[in-house]
Design a protein around this motif. Structure first.
Motif, PDB file in Angstrom:
ATOM      1  N   GLU A 299       0.833  -1.202   0.000  1.00  0.00           N
ATOM      2  CA  GLU A 299       0.000   0.000   0.000  1.00  0.00           C
ATOM      3  C   GLU A 299       0.868   1.252   0.000  1.00  0.00           C
ATOM      4  O   GLU A 299       0.528   2.255  -0.631  1.00  0.00           O
ATOM      5  N   LEU A 300       1.993   1.215   0.687  1.00  0.00           N
ATOM      6  CA  LEU A 300       2.928   2.339   0.671  1.00  0.00           C
ATOM      7  C   LEU A 300       3.377   2.638  -0.758  1.00  0.00           C
ATOM      8  O   LEU A 300       3.338   3.784  -1.215  1.00  0.00           O
ATOM      9  N   VAL A 301       3.784   1.605  -1.482  1.00  0.00           N
ATOM     10  CA  VAL A 301       4.245   1.778  -2.865  1.00  0.00           C
ATOM     11  C   VAL A 301       3.105   2.291  -3.735  1.00  0.00           C
ATOM     12  O   VAL A 301       3.291   3.193  -4.564  1.00  0.00           O
ATOM     13  N   ARG A 302       1.905   1.747  -3.538  1.00  0.00           N
ATOM     14  CA  ARG A 302       0.753   2.195  -4.327  1.00  0.00           C
ATOM     15  C   ARG A 302       0.484   3.680  -4.125  1.00  0.00           C
ATOM     16  O   ARG A 302       0.260   4.433  -5.075  1.00  0.00           O
ATOM     17  N   LYS A 303       0.532   4.124  -2.868  1.00  0.00           N
ATOM     18  CA  LYS A 303       0.269   5.533  -2.582  1.00  0.00           C
ATOM     19  C   LYS A 303       1.343   6.433  -3.197  1.00  0.00           C
ATOM     20  O   LYS A 303       1.019   7.494  -3.741  1.00  0.00           O
ATOM     21  N   ILE A 304       2.592   6.018  -3.127  1.00  0.00           N
ATOM     22  CA  ILE A 304       3.664   6.820  -3.714  1.00  0.00           C
ATOM     23  C   ILE A 304       3.450   6.962  -5.225  1.00  0.00           C
ATOM     24  O   ILE A 304       3.555   8.061  -5.785  1.00  0.00           O
ATOM     25  N   LYS A 305       3.114   5.866  -5.893  1.00  0.00           N
ATOM     26  CA  LYS A 305       2.857   5.930  -7.339  1.00  0.00           C
ATOM     27  C   LYS A 305       1.701   6.870  -7.651  1.00  0.00           C
ATOM     28  O   LYS A 305       1.740   7.621  -8.635  1.00  0.00           O
ATOM     29  N   ALA A 306       0.668   6.844  -6.818  1.00  0.00           N
ATOM     30  CA  ALA A 306      -0.480   7.728  -7.030  1.00  0.00           C
ATOM     31  C   ALA A 306      -0.082   9.189  -6.848  1.00  0.00           C
ATOM     32  O   ALA A 306      -0.422  10.044  -7.681  1.00  0.00           O
ATOM     33  N   PHE A 307       0.649   9.493  -5.781  1.00  0.00           N
ATOM     34  CA  PHE A 307       1.092  10.876  -5.568  1.00  0.00           C
ATOM     35  C   PHE A 307       2.020  11.337  -6.690  1.00  0.00           C
ATOM     36  O   PHE A 307       1.960  12.492  -7.124  1.00  0.00           O
TER      37      PHE A 307
ATOM     38  N   HIS B  93       1.909  10.313  -9.777  1.00  0.00           N
ATOM     39  CA  HIS B  93       1.084  10.535 -10.967  1.00  0.00           C
ATOM     40  C   HIS B  93       0.396  11.902 -10.896  1.00  0.00           C
ATOM     41  O   HIS B  93       0.395  12.655 -11.874  1.00  0.00           O
ATOM     42  N   VAL B  94      -0.169  12.212  -9.734  1.00  0.00           N
ATOM     43  CA  VAL B  94      -0.830  13.514  -9.558  1.00  0.00           C
ATOM     44  C   VAL B  94       0.170  14.640  -9.791  1.00  0.00           C
ATOM     45  O   VAL B  94      -0.125  15.622 -10.484  1.00  0.00           O
ATOM     46  N   ARG B  95       1.369  14.485  -9.241  1.00  0.00           N
ATOM     47  CA  ARG B  95       2.409  15.524  -9.408  1.00  0.00           C
ATOM     48  C   ARG B  95       2.787  15.666 -10.877  1.00  0.00           C
ATOM     49  O   ARG B  95       2.948  16.782 -11.382  1.00  0.00           O
TER      50      ARG B  95
ATOM     51  N   THR C 184       1.007  15.218 -13.450  1.00  0.00           N
ATOM     52  CA  THR C 184      -0.054  15.862 -14.237  1.00  0.00           C
ATOM     53  C   THR C 184      -0.332  17.289 -13.759  1.00  0.00           C
ATOM     54  O   THR C 184      -1.262  17.933 -14.255  1.00  0.00           O
ATOM     55  N   GLY C 185       0.456  17.749 -12.803  1.00  0.00           N
ATOM     56  CA  GLY C 185       0.227  19.095 -12.269  1.00  0.00           C
ATOM     57  C   GLY C 185      -1.097  19.220 -11.546  1.00  0.00           C
ATOM     58  O   GLY C 185      -1.662  20.316 -11.455  1.00  0.00           O
ATOM     59  N   GLY C 186      -1.602  18.105 -11.042  1.00  0.00           N
ATOM     60  CA  GLY C 186      -2.872  18.113 -10.328  1.00  0.00           C
ATOM     61  C   GLY C 186      -4.090  18.070 -11.229  1.00  0.00           C
ATOM     62  O   GLY C 186      -5.223  18.149 -10.756  1.00  0.00           O
ATOM     63  N   LYS C 187      -3.878  17.916 -12.538  1.00  0.00           N
ATOM     64  CA  LYS C 187      -5.020  17.861 -13.470  1.00  0.00           C
ATOM     65  C   LYS C 187      -5.723  16.510 -13.435  1.00  0.00           C
ATOM     66  O   LYS C 187      -6.848  16.378 -13.918  1.00  0.00           O
ATOM     67  N   GLU C 188      -5.031  15.493 -12.875  1.00  0.00           N
ATOM     68  CA  GLU C 188      -5.644  14.185 -12.688  1.00  0.00           C
ATOM     69  C   GLU C 188      -5.478  13.786 -11.230  1.00  0.00           C
ATOM     70  O   GLU C 188      -4.448  14.065 -10.617  1.00  0.00           O
ATOM     71  N   VAL C 189      -6.508  13.135 -10.683  1.00  0.00           N
ATOM     72  CA  VAL C 189      -6.445  12.624  -9.316  1.00  0.00           C
ATOM     73  C   VAL C 189      -6.740  11.131  -9.341  1.00  0.00           C
ATOM     74  O   VAL C 189      -7.298  10.610 -10.313  1.00  0.00           O
ATOM     75  N   CYS C 190      -6.350  10.451  -8.276  1.00  0.00           N
ATOM     76  CA  CYS C 190      -6.403   8.989  -8.249  1.00  0.00           C
ATOM     77  C   CYS C 190      -7.487   8.495  -7.298  1.00  0.00           C
ATOM     78  O   CYS C 190      -7.432   8.775  -6.094  1.00  0.00           O
ATOM     79  N   PRO C 191      -8.458   7.754  -7.811  1.00  0.00           N
ATOM     80  CA  PRO C 191      -9.534   7.253  -6.959  1.00  0.00           C
ATOM     81  C   PRO C 191      -9.065   6.107  -6.061  1.00  0.00           C
ATOM     82  O   PRO C 191      -7.905   5.682  -6.124  1.00  0.00           O
ATOM     83  N   ALA C 192      -9.980   5.591  -5.267  1.00  0.00           N
ATOM     84  CA  ALA C 192      -9.681   4.490  -4.351  1.00  0.00           C
ATOM     85  C   ALA C 192      -9.066   3.311  -5.096  1.00  0.00           C
ATOM     86  O   ALA C 192      -9.482   2.973  -6.199  1.00  0.00           O
TER      87      ALA C 192
ATOM     88  N   LYS D 274     -10.527  13.618 -13.661  1.00  0.00           N
ATOM     89  CA  LYS D 274     -10.145  14.993 -13.954  1.00  0.00           C
ATOM     90  C   LYS D 274     -11.115  15.921 -13.224  1.00  0.00           C
ATOM     91  O   LYS D 274     -12.252  16.085 -13.657  1.00  0.00           O
ATOM     92  N   PRO D 275     -10.658  16.488 -12.089  1.00  0.00           N
ATOM     93  CA  PRO D 275     -11.558  17.313 -11.289  1.00  0.00           C
ATOM     94  C   PRO D 275     -12.077  18.515 -12.084  1.00  0.00           C
ATOM     95  O   PRO D 275     -11.354  19.113 -12.867  1.00  0.00           O
TER      96      PRO D 275
END
Length: 199
Positions: free
Chosen positions: A152-160, A162-164, A166-174, A184-185
């Motif tokens: 889960e630690l690795v998964r969260k890092i990959k998600a953060f 990815h968001v970085r 994309t400059g925050g243009k994409e967010v990662c769901p559950a 895309k918010p």
């Protein structure tokens, strides 16, 4: 607790035992430009702690490939860290854990991060993900009896990451994993997540 998600992670300096046998001072600010995981745990020579550190050690190469540095932190001295590596950790994973173990004497770093339990005189199980700008992106704190999950630690890092990227243009769901649908918010998405979200 002096830490806040979205704010700068408090800097600190501590002695650390490195897997090559070296003992030296480290500062969190020296790691700017990299992702950092601070892995607080109660104490060497305890029960859940070695299982957690080894779990992260088994993911260490993947973490390094993600530009992540890991720092284990407990109230033990660097000398106790050394003996623990030699006596126990190296029996659980070849060579022992491959990242430095810092010494938080008196719980001063743990106090900065809100994980020091004064009654026990120990740091609780705290995981802090810090981005290359020194900004705290994630906090997880467990009470002593329950260990964490390195997957889960690795998964969260990959998600953060990815968001970085994309400059925050994409967010990662559950439960997001790389390659899965992101969101895309925007006002258009409000009330219509069900149309695009796939588990």
């Amino acid at each position: 607790m002096c830490t806040k998600v979205g704010g700068l992670a408090p800097d600190f300096e501590a002695g650390a035992y490195f897997p090559n046998g070296e003992i030296k001072k480290i500062k969190l600010s020296d790691y700017r430009g990299k992702w950092v995981v601070l892995l607080f745990y109660p104490a060497d020579f305890t029960f859940v702690c070695p299982t957690e550190l080894v779990d992260v050690a088994e993911k260490y190469e993947e973490l390094k490939n993600l530009n992540v540095e890991v720092i284990g932190i407990s109230i033990d001295t660097v000398f106790v860290h050394k003996v623990w590596q030699e006596v126990e950790l190296s029996k659980m994973i070849s060579g022992g854990v491959p990242y430095p173990l810092a010494s938080d004497l008196g719980g001063k770093i743990g106090q900065l991060y809100g994980v020091y339990d004064e009654a026990l005189g120990l740091d609780l199980r705290g995981t802090f993900i810090i981005d290359p700008d020194g900004v705290l992106q994630s906090v997880e704190i467990n009470n002593a009896p329950v260990g964490r999950n390195a997957d889960e630690l690795v998964r969260k890092i990959k998600a953060f990451q990815h968001v970085r990227a994309t400059g925050g243009k994409e967010v990662c769901p559950a439960k997001w994993e790389p390659g899965k649908t992101t969101l895309k918010p925007g006002i258009e998405l409000a009330g219509k997540v069900y149309e695009v979200y796939k588990k």
